[in-house]
Design a protein around this motif. Structure first.
Motif, PDB file in Angstrom:
ATOM      1  N   UNK A  17       0.850  -1.204   0.000  1.00  0.00           N
ATOM      2  CA  UNK A  17       0.000   0.000   0.000  1.00  0.00           C
ATOM      3  C   UNK A  17       0.879   1.246   0.000  1.00  0.00           C
ATOM      4  N   UNK A  18       1.898   1.241   0.827  1.00  0.00           N
ATOM      5  CA  UNK A  18       2.811   2.379   0.916  1.00  0.00           C
ATOM      6  C   UNK A  18       3.510   2.631  -0.416  1.00  0.00           C
ATOM      7  N   UNK A  19       3.876   1.562  -1.114  1.00  0.00           N
ATOM      8  CA  UNK A  19       4.546   1.702  -2.412  1.00  0.00           C
ATOM      9  C   UNK A  19       3.626   2.330  -3.453  1.00  0.00           C
ATOM     10  N   UNK A  20       2.319   2.204  -3.265  1.00  0.00           N
ATOM     11  CA  UNK A  20       1.380   2.880  -4.151  1.00  0.00           C
ATOM     12  C   UNK A  20       1.412   4.395  -3.974  1.00  0.00           C
ATOM     13  N   UNK A  21       1.841   4.832  -2.804  1.00  0.00           N
ATOM     14  CA  UNK A  21       1.946   6.262  -2.494  1.00  0.00           C
ATOM     15  C   UNK A  21       3.373   6.756  -2.742  1.00  0.00           C
ATOM     16  N   UNK A  22       4.328   5.952  -2.304  1.00  0.00           N
ATOM     17  CA  UNK A  22       5.754   6.279  -2.428  1.00  0.00           C
ATOM     18  C   UNK A  22       6.463   5.055  -3.011  1.00  0.00           C
ATOM     19  N   UNK A  23       6.592   4.977  -4.326  1.00  0.00           N
ATOM     20  CA  UNK A  23       7.146   3.780  -4.979  1.00  0.00           C
ATOM     21  C   UNK A  23       8.501   3.328  -4.444  1.00  0.00           C
ATOM     22  N   UNK A  24       9.290   4.247  -3.924  1.00  0.00           N
ATOM     23  CA  UNK A  24      10.598   3.881  -3.385  1.00  0.00           C
ATOM     24  C   UNK A  24      10.504   2.993  -2.144  1.00  0.00           C
ATOM     25  N   UNK A  25       9.320   2.891  -1.551  1.00  0.00           N
ATOM     26  CA  UNK A  25       9.129   2.068  -0.352  1.00  0.00           C
ATOM     27  C   UNK A  25       9.352   0.591  -0.636  1.00  0.00           C
ATOM     28  N   UNK A  26       9.103   0.171  -1.857  1.00  0.00           N
ATOM     29  CA  UNK A  26       9.237  -1.242  -2.197  1.00  0.00           C
ATOM     30  C   UNK A  26      10.678  -1.720  -2.053  1.00  0.00           C
ATOM     31  N   UNK A  27      11.636  -0.886  -2.401  1.00  0.00           N
ATOM     32  CA  UNK A  27      13.042  -1.293  -2.380  1.00  0.00           C
ATOM     33  C   UNK A  27      13.853  -0.627  -1.270  1.00  0.00           C
ATOM     34  N   UNK A  28      13.257   0.258  -0.532  1.00  0.00           N
ATOM     35  CA  UNK A  28      13.984   0.974   0.516  1.00  0.00           C
ATOM     36  C   UNK A  28      14.217   0.075   1.725  1.00  0.00           C
ATOM     37  N   UNK A  29      15.372   0.200   2.350  1.00  0.00           N
ATOM     38  CA  UNK A  29      15.624  -0.550   3.590  1.00  0.00           C
ATOM     39  C   UNK A  29      14.946   0.158   4.769  1.00  0.00           C
ATOM     40  N   UNK A  30      13.660  -0.084   4.946  1.00  0.00           N
ATOM     41  CA  UNK A  30      12.887   0.620   5.965  1.00  0.00           C
ATOM     42  C   UNK A  30      13.166   0.068   7.349  1.00  0.00           C
ATOM     43  N   UNK A  31      13.437   0.956   8.282  1.00  0.00           N
ATOM     44  CA  UNK A  31      13.613   0.584   9.686  1.00  0.00           C
ATOM     45  C   UNK A  31      12.233   0.641  10.332  1.00  0.00           C
TER      46      UNK A  31
END
Length: 90
Positions: A17-31
């Motif tokens: 869902x987040x990647x639909x808003x911010x596509x970089x979320x799919x590949x980002x190393x999220x903490x």
């Protein structure tokens, strides 16, 4: 065991869902413990769109007063886990 460990499919769905808003979320190393707004540079409109998309994806009511609880992934997954479980949606 954390909510993130118990509910990997929920975490994956939230990131989708987040990647639909911010596509970089799919590949980002999220903490999972750091604020999403800082990691992805989300503005207030992105945050609002994210909350609405989560409502639609999980079929649960998320009151606007709870939007502030979506600061980081760990808090968000814990919140959704309780809402999805209590409403019977999966």
């Amino acid at each position: 065991m954390s909510d993130l460990e118990r509910r990997p499919s929920l975490l994956d769905g939230v990131i989708d869902v987040l990647a639909g808003i911010a596509p970089e979320a799919r590949d980002a190393p999220l903490d999972p413990e750091l604020p999403l707004r800082d990691q992805l540079e989300l503005d207030s409109m992105d945050h609002l769109h994210f909350a609405v998309a989560l409502k639609e994806r999980y079929g649960v009511d998320i009151p606007e007063v709870d939007y502030a609880r979506f600061r980081c992934l760990s808090e968000l997954v814990a919140y959704l886990d309780s809402r999805v479980t209590s409403s019977g949606h999966r």
